[in-house]
Scaffold this motif. Structure first.
Motif, PDB file in Angstrom:
ATOM      1  N   ASN A  10       1.666   5.356  -3.405  1.00 10.43           N
ATOM      2  CA  ASN A  10       1.422   4.396  -4.793  1.00 10.43           C
ATOM      3  C   ASN A  10       1.500   3.064  -4.322  1.00 10.43           C
ATOM      4  OD1 ASN A  10       3.713   4.386  -4.564  1.00 10.43           O
ATOM      5  ND2 ASN A  10       4.527   5.922  -6.127  1.00 10.43           N
ATOM      6  N   GLN A  11       2.365   2.569  -3.624  1.00 12.02           N
ATOM      7  CA  GLN A  11       1.928   0.874  -3.643  1.00 12.02           C
ATOM      8  C   GLN A  11       1.354   0.116  -3.304  1.00 12.02           C
ATOM      9  OE1 GLN A  11       6.274   1.073  -2.525  1.00 12.02           O
ATOM     10  NE2 GLN A  11       7.040   0.287  -4.157  1.00 12.02           N
ATOM     11  N   LEU A  12      -0.223   1.029  -2.846  1.00 17.37           N
ATOM     12  CA  LEU A  12      -0.552   0.369  -1.519  1.00 17.37           C
ATOM     13  C   LEU A  12      -1.553  -0.607  -2.746  1.00 17.37           C
ATOM     14  CD1 LEU A  12      -2.171   0.070   0.603  1.00 17.37           C
ATOM     15  CD2 LEU A  12      -3.822   1.648   0.338  1.00 17.37           C
ATOM     16  N   ASP A  13      -1.896  -0.795  -3.598  1.00 18.50           N
ATOM     17  CA  ASP A  13      -2.767  -1.183  -4.143  1.00 18.50           C
ATOM     18  C   ASP A  13      -1.656  -2.856  -4.996  1.00 18.50           C
ATOM     19  OD1 ASP A  13      -5.605   0.292  -4.566  1.00 18.50           O
ATOM     20  OD2 ASP A  13      -4.926   0.741  -6.355  1.00 18.50           O
ATOM     21  N   ALA A  14      -0.899  -2.452  -5.336  1.00 14.65           N
ATOM     22  CA  ALA A  14      -0.110  -3.756  -5.374  1.00 14.65           C
ATOM     23  C   ALA A  14      -0.027  -4.961  -3.972  1.00 14.65           C
ATOM     24  CB  ALA A  14       1.131  -2.857  -6.061  1.00 14.65           C
ATOM     25  N   ILE A  15       0.293  -3.996  -3.083  1.00 10.92           N
ATOM     26  CA  ILE A  15       1.415  -4.719  -1.915  1.00 10.92           C
ATOM     27  C   ILE A  15      -0.150  -5.555  -1.199  1.00 10.92           C
ATOM     28  CG2 ILE A  15       0.530  -4.423   0.693  1.00 10.92           C
ATOM     29  CD1 ILE A  15       2.713  -1.916  -0.208  1.00 10.92           C
ATOM     30  N   MET A  16      -1.909  -5.382  -1.446  1.00 12.81           N
ATOM     31  CA  MET A  16      -2.899  -4.939  -1.009  1.00 12.81           C
ATOM     32  C   MET A  16      -2.986  -6.873  -2.189  1.00 12.81           C
ATOM     33  SD  MET A  16      -4.059  -3.995   1.483  1.00 12.81           S
ATOM     34  CE  MET A  16      -5.386  -5.774   1.059  1.00 12.81           C
ATOM     35  N   THR A  17      -3.207  -6.121  -3.623  1.00 11.44           N
ATOM     36  CA  THR A  17      -3.151  -7.684  -4.123  1.00 11.44           C
ATOM     37  C   THR A  17      -1.984  -9.043  -3.928  1.00 11.44           C
ATOM     38  OG1 THR A  17      -3.164  -5.707  -6.359  1.00 11.44           O
ATOM     39  CG2 THR A  17      -2.795  -8.723  -6.753  1.00 11.44           C
ATOM     40  N   ILE A  18      -1.021  -8.703  -3.679  1.00 11.21           N
ATOM     41  CA  ILE A  18      -0.080  -9.769  -2.629  1.00 11.21           C
ATOM     42  C   ILE A  18      -0.523  -9.993  -1.415  1.00 11.21           C
ATOM     43  CG2 ILE A  18       1.786 -10.014  -1.917  1.00 11.21           C
ATOM     44  CD1 ILE A  18       3.257  -7.873  -4.372  1.00 11.21           C
ATOM     45  N   GLU A  19      -1.338  -9.272  -0.530  1.00 12.51           N
ATOM     46  CA  GLU A  19      -1.806  -9.417   0.499  1.00 12.51           C
ATOM     47  C   GLU A  19      -2.572 -10.871   0.064  1.00 12.51           C
ATOM     48  OE1 GLU A  19      -2.299  -9.529   4.801  1.00 12.51           O
ATOM     49  OE2 GLU A  19      -0.808  -9.140   3.855  1.00 12.51           O
ATOM     50  N   ASN A  20      -3.587 -10.436  -0.677  1.00 12.06           N
ATOM     51  CA  ASN A  20      -4.701 -12.048  -0.734  1.00 12.06           C
ATOM     52  C   ASN A  20      -4.307 -12.436  -1.643  1.00 12.06           C
ATOM     53  OD1 ASN A  20      -6.732  -9.656   0.709  1.00 12.06           O
ATOM     54  ND2 ASN A  20      -6.144  -8.692  -1.508  1.00 12.06           N
TER      55      ASN A  20
END
Length: 161
Positions: A10-20
């Protein structure tokens, strides 16, 4: 208060924001690749959060090789307990949480996990501009990497635990 725990789906979207925020489109992991990392190596995928908000993360699989190879970015298996090396594929901190030493704290947390899993060394590649950051965190620059990831020049950084 900053907390550290394994990444959750459930943290994937937040992780992807930070990755990008932290990597160019050519350097950044894809969402399916990051989801695979959460699924297969959550024990070495550490998220830093505060009040349920993801502020940064560090992730990488165990390996039996001293230096990262580009195939680690494309294909991932579960961590092998016999592997001596802990890799770092991504270390990223949210843009609005930088300059708070979260990246260094994440590296320290990963080192604790690696030691508990009987790894002897952490290995990663980074761009030249990040070499001083990793050196401040106890890593040694062992020269230019063979990596061709994103068409960049990468440096092998190694820390003995």
């Amino acid at each position: 208060m900053l907390t550290f725990q394994p990444a959750k789906p459930n943290q994937l979207d937040a992780i992807m924001t930070i990755e990008n925020q932290g990597f160019t489109p050519d350097e950044a992991a894809t969402k399916p690749s990051m989801a695979e990392r959460i699924d297969r190596i959550s024990d070495t995928f550490i998220v830093a959060s505060q009040d349920q908000q993801v502020l940064g993360y560090v992730v990488g699989p165990a390996s039996d090789e001293r230096y990262l190879s580009d195939n680690l970015y494309d294909h991932l298996t579960a961590n092998n307990p016999a592997d001596r090396y802990q890799t770092v594929l991504s270390l990223a901190v949210a843009k609005d949480a930088r300059d708070q030493h979260i990246g260094s704290q994440l590296l320290a947390e990963l080192a604790k996990v690696a030691r508990a899993q009987n790894r002897t060394t952490i290995t990663l590649t980074c761009l030249k501009k990040l070499v001083p950051f990793y050196e401040r965190n106890g890593y040694v620059n062992e020269g230019v990497s063979d990596s061709a990831h994103a068409g960049e020049t990468w440096y092998n950084m190694v820390k003995t635990l």
